[in-house]
Design an enzyme around this catalytic site. Structure first.
Site, PDB file in Angstrom:
ATOM      1  N   GLY A  52      45.526  19.514  43.744  1.00 56.69           N
ATOM      2  CA  GLY A  52      44.654  20.302  44.610  1.00 56.69           C
ATOM      3  C   GLY A  52      45.473  21.118  45.582  1.00 56.69           C
ATOM      4  O   GLY A  52      46.699  21.256  45.440  1.00 56.69           O
ATOM      5  N   GLY A  53      44.803  21.632  46.594  1.00 54.30           N
ATOM      6  CA  GLY A  53      45.478  22.489  47.554  1.00 54.30           C
ATOM      7  C   GLY A  53      46.540  21.774  48.360  1.00 54.30           C
ATOM      8  O   GLY A  53      47.453  22.408  48.883  1.00 54.30           O
ATOM      9  N   PHE A  54      46.428  20.433  48.456  1.00 56.70           N
ATOM     10  CA  PHE A  54      47.358  19.700  49.308  1.00 56.70           C
ATOM     11  C   PHE A  54      48.472  19.003  48.541  1.00 56.70           C
ATOM     12  O   PHE A  54      49.444  18.569  49.135  1.00 56.70           O
ATOM     13  CB  PHE A  54      46.607  18.658  50.134  1.00 56.70           C
ATOM     14  CG  PHE A  54      45.633  19.266  51.100  1.00 56.70           C
ATOM     15  CD1 PHE A  54      46.075  20.030  52.168  1.00 56.70           C
ATOM     16  CD2 PHE A  54      44.274  19.085  50.943  1.00 56.70           C
ATOM     17  CE1 PHE A  54      45.178  20.592  53.060  1.00 56.70           C
ATOM     18  CE2 PHE A  54      43.377  19.650  51.829  1.00 56.70           C
ATOM     19  CZ  PHE A  54      43.827  20.407  52.888  1.00 56.70           C
ATOM     20  N   GLY A  69      45.556  14.548  38.812  1.00 62.48           N
ATOM     21  CA  GLY A  69      44.879  15.646  39.495  1.00 62.48           C
ATOM     22  C   GLY A  69      45.812  16.413  40.397  1.00 62.48           C
ATOM     23  O   GLY A  69      46.882  15.936  40.778  1.00 62.48           O
ATOM     24  N   VAL A 111      48.239  14.312  42.518  1.00 62.66           N
ATOM     25  CA  VAL A 111      47.757  12.933  42.580  1.00 62.66           C
ATOM     26  C   VAL A 111      48.183  12.194  41.320  1.00 62.66           C
ATOM     27  O   VAL A 111      47.975  12.680  40.204  1.00 62.66           O
ATOM     28  CB  VAL A 111      46.221  12.878  42.720  1.00 62.66           C
ATOM     29  CG1 VAL A 111      45.768  11.436  42.916  1.00 62.66           C
ATOM     30  CG2 VAL A 111      45.755  13.747  43.881  1.00 62.66           C
ATOM     31  N   LYS A 159      48.745  10.329  46.381  1.00 64.20           N
ATOM     32  CA  LYS A 159      48.763  11.779  46.591  1.00 64.20           C
ATOM     33  C   LYS A 159      50.097  12.171  47.231  1.00 64.20           C
ATOM     34  O   LYS A 159      50.445  11.686  48.313  1.00 64.20           O
ATOM     35  CB  LYS A 159      47.601  12.212  47.488  1.00 64.20           C
ATOM     36  CG  LYS A 159      47.562  13.723  47.743  1.00 64.20           C
ATOM     37  CD  LYS A 159      46.384  14.125  48.604  1.00 64.20           C
ATOM     38  CE  LYS A 159      45.101  14.107  47.837  1.00 64.20           C
ATOM     39  NZ  LYS A 159      44.967  15.230  46.886  1.00 64.20           N
ATOM     40  N   ASP A 182      37.801  21.758  52.774  1.00 64.05           N
ATOM     41  CA  ASP A 182      38.096  21.882  51.345  1.00 64.05           C
ATOM     42  C   ASP A 182      37.053  21.131  50.506  1.00 64.05           C
ATOM     43  O   ASP A 182      37.385  20.416  49.566  1.00 64.05           O
ATOM     44  CB  ASP A 182      39.496  21.345  51.043  1.00 64.05           C
ATOM     45  CG  ASP A 182      40.045  21.852  49.701  1.00 64.05           C
ATOM     46  OD1 ASP A 182      39.534  22.872  49.205  1.00 64.05           O
ATOM     47  OD2 ASP A 182      40.971  21.221  49.164  1.00 64.05           O
TER      48      ASP A 182
END
Length: 639
Positions: A50-52, A48, A55, A68, A163
């Site tokens: 995402g914005g941060f 995965g 993963v 992450k 988020d």
């Protein structure tokens, strides 16, 4: 370790930092370790993004974990990041993903989280697997609401997610939702701006247009995002479909749905759904998306409507408090909600500091004594605090075990639980530091104060105490059994709101109940479940019995063992059914009370009866007790 102790375990005792003598918190890993287990962050292990960050799935310490990798240049300094990690670690709720480890190695910053094979809500809604049925969708909606409510209402200061979206709602093997990435906004110097600039497709759809435009972020920003998530859950539609975002597409249909006309609005894959629950969820969506921030409901109100405990009209109460995070033109935040630099988990004090704070444990500063030890009032860091000196009993657990248990106790946060602020473990000297409450305990207010508690205050104490105990039983995994519920352990703040104290302390001793029972006064022994003493089986139902006894003391205002030796508990057990049948409560209600509510008195006496006159398996859960005290659950269901 006996059977009772095994049943009360709540956390892996080996979970500790790299310096166990100084650090209490998630385990620290080296960058080399994490690079190795992820195949040097191979795309084959990527699950995965995402914005941060990205993963990765990996086998770490014999367990599959989600790793992450934070990959944005404006991440906070090493010291700031470590402090934020302690904050995130201290947050514990069954609908939040647990942080189990981290790595800070030069420019490399990584977080290690529990792995969920069912993936995210997004993958279940838009993947190729089985369709989520309506019951599961409702479970996901209410569970997610509970997790977000905990961050907003029960964390001090509150945690704003910034988020919320289906990607950040993970699903366990039973499809129980777990919110992830909470607190990550704090890891970046400009978290909200960073999210809005994310390249992840569709992320901007979840952003609140009001707060993004004004540069003011609050818990109401999360409310908007949660509304979009509910919309996606109802419709099964992707955030952007054929170039149109889901909110723009849905708004005309929401108006029709509020008139219970659901054509072309509900996910076509759903074979059936509950019409009333659908209306409740649509009402939540509308109140989240189509009101200005100050008028949006709280997560608590949303949760109550989703659970069917409140009417949908409660969502449109415009008298809601504001809690805004202001950003200056450069994007720096100046909010108490996110200014968490001084929060680092429980503080470690030296024995010398506590000696000075209590004037060498002067009897003048002694404010209480119980089965676990003595409590002193002391001045620490310019603030009056309560310092509990644990009895140096032969059953007291080892120093290493105690430190691990402190991790567990300090991670539990709820507005009706006393927060652990600090500790000291130096040889035979073992102390815990808590907030000091000048109104003292329920026991002192009932039996030693010149001020009589009025009926409304007593009802609020009953409900608040039930909420705290229900959290320990229902929302901690595994449940935490208190084992020492009594009026001495219900502390009262300046507004007489109850705080359950000494939860988790039972875990500090290897033979807890025996220890409590042997050191107890006759009055304290009256609280202990006779079935548990007889059988040696201690469960949450042991707490339920004790809670019933506490309610009895609260409503009668009588000491459990009176000066003439009268046993109030035995009297109540034989007389309470007659009082309930005849609906005559005068003999049970404190004679000092000038007035009381008959219906509330009936509900309280009913709860007392079913707690203390039933064998354990027929006692209600704390959740049912709370619902009964609130008048939501009919007594017939409890029986």
């Amino acid at each position: 370790m006996n059977g009772a102790d095994r049943r009360m375990e709540t956390r892996d005792q080996n979970e500790s930092g790299s310096s166990p003598e100084k650090t209490i918190g998630p385990k620290s890993y080296s960058y080399g370790e994490l690079a190795s287990v992820t195949g040097h962050f191979s795309l084959n292990n990527l699950i995965g993004r995402g914005g941060f960050g990205h993963v990765f799935k990996a086998l770490l310490d014999g367990e599959i974990r989600a790793i992450k990798r934070l990959d944005f240049p404006d991440v906070q300094s090493e010291g700031g990041l470590e402090r934020e990690i302690m904050v995130v670690k201290s947050v514990s709720h069954k609908n939040l993903v647990e942080l189990v480890g981290y790595c800070i190695d030069g420019a490399n910053r990584l977080l290690i989280l529990k792995y969920f094979p069912n993936g995210s809500l997004r993958s279940k809604l838009h993947g190729s697997g089985d369709v989520l049925d309506w019951k599961t969708r409702m479970k996901i909606a209410t569970g997610s609401a509970k997790g977000l409510e905990y961050l907003h209402e029960h964390c001090k200061p509150k945690i704003i997610h910034l988020d919320i979206k289906p990607d950040n709602i993970l699903l366990d093997e039973d499809f129980e939702p777990k919110i992830t990435d909470f607190g990550l906004a704090q890891f970046f110097t400009d978290g909200a701006t960073h999210i809005s600039k994310s390249s992840v497709m569709g992320t901007h759809v979840y952003e609140d247009p009001f707060t993004t435009k004004l540069g003011k972020y609050s818990d109401k920003s999360d409310i908007y995002s949660f509304g979009v998530t509910l919309l996606e859950l109802i419709t099964g539609r992707k955030p952007i479909d054929n170039g149109t975002d889901i909110v723009t597409w849905a708004n005309p249909l929401i108006k029709k749905a509020l008139k219970r006309r659901y054509t072309n609005f509900i996910d076509s894959n759903l074979q059936s759904f509950d019409y009333e629950q659908m209306y409740q969820m649509v009402s939540c969506v509308d109140s989240c998306l189509n009101q200005p921030p100050s008028s949006r409901p709280t997560m608590e109100k949303i949760r109550l409507v989703l659970e069917g405990k409140s009417l949908s009209k409660e969502l449109y109460d415009h008298k809601l408090r504001r809690s805004i995070i202001h950003t200056d033109p450069k994007g720096s935040r100046s909010s108490p909600e996110l200014n968490r630099s001084i929060i680092t988990g429980p503080r470690q004090y030296s024995f010398e500091q506590l000696v000075k704070a209590t004037n060498y444990f002067s009897n003048n500063d002694l404010i209480g004594e119980g089965g676990f030890g003595q409590v002193y009032r002391g001045l620490l860091d310019g603030e009056t605090l309560a310092i509990k000196k644990l009895k140096n009993h032969r059953d007291l657990q080892s120093q290493e075990y105690l430190k691990n248990e402190i991790i567990v106790v300090s991670s539990i946060r709820h507005k009706n639980l006393v927060e652990l602020l600090g500790y000291c473990i130096e040889g035979a000297n073992k102390f815990l530091v808590f907030k000091y409450f000048p109104n003292k305990s329920l026991s002192s207010q009932l039996h030693e104060s010149d001020q009589d508690l009025n009926w409304e205050t007593r009802i609020n104490i009953a409900k608040g105490s039930a909420k705290g105990l229900e959290y320990l039983h229902e929302h901690c995994e595994p449940p935490i059994i208190h084992l020492n519920i009594k009026s001495d352990n219900i502390l009262l703040d300046e507004d007489f709101k109850p705080k359950v104290a000494d939860f988790g302390l039972a875990r500090f001793f290897s033979e807890t109940i025996i220890h409590i029972f042997k050191s107890a006064t006759m009055e304290t022994k009256a609280y202990i479940d006779p079935y548990a003493i007889k059988t040696g089986e201690y469960t949450v139902k042991s707490d339920v019995y004790s809670f019933g006894i506490m309610l009895l003391e609260l409503i009668t205002g009588r000491r459990l063992i009176e000066e003439d030796g009268s046993d109030v508990v035995e009297w109540a057990k034989s007389e309470i059914k007659k009082a309930l049948r005849d609906k005559k409560f005068e003999r049970f209600v404190d004679s000092r009370l000038q007035m009381f509510d008959d219906e509330e008195a009936y509900r309280m006496l009913f709860c007392i009866d079913i707690c203390i006159n039933n064998i354990p398996k027929f006692r209600p859960s704390m959740k049912k007790i709370l619902l009964t005290l609130d008048g939501i659950l009919p007594q017939q269901i409890m029986q």
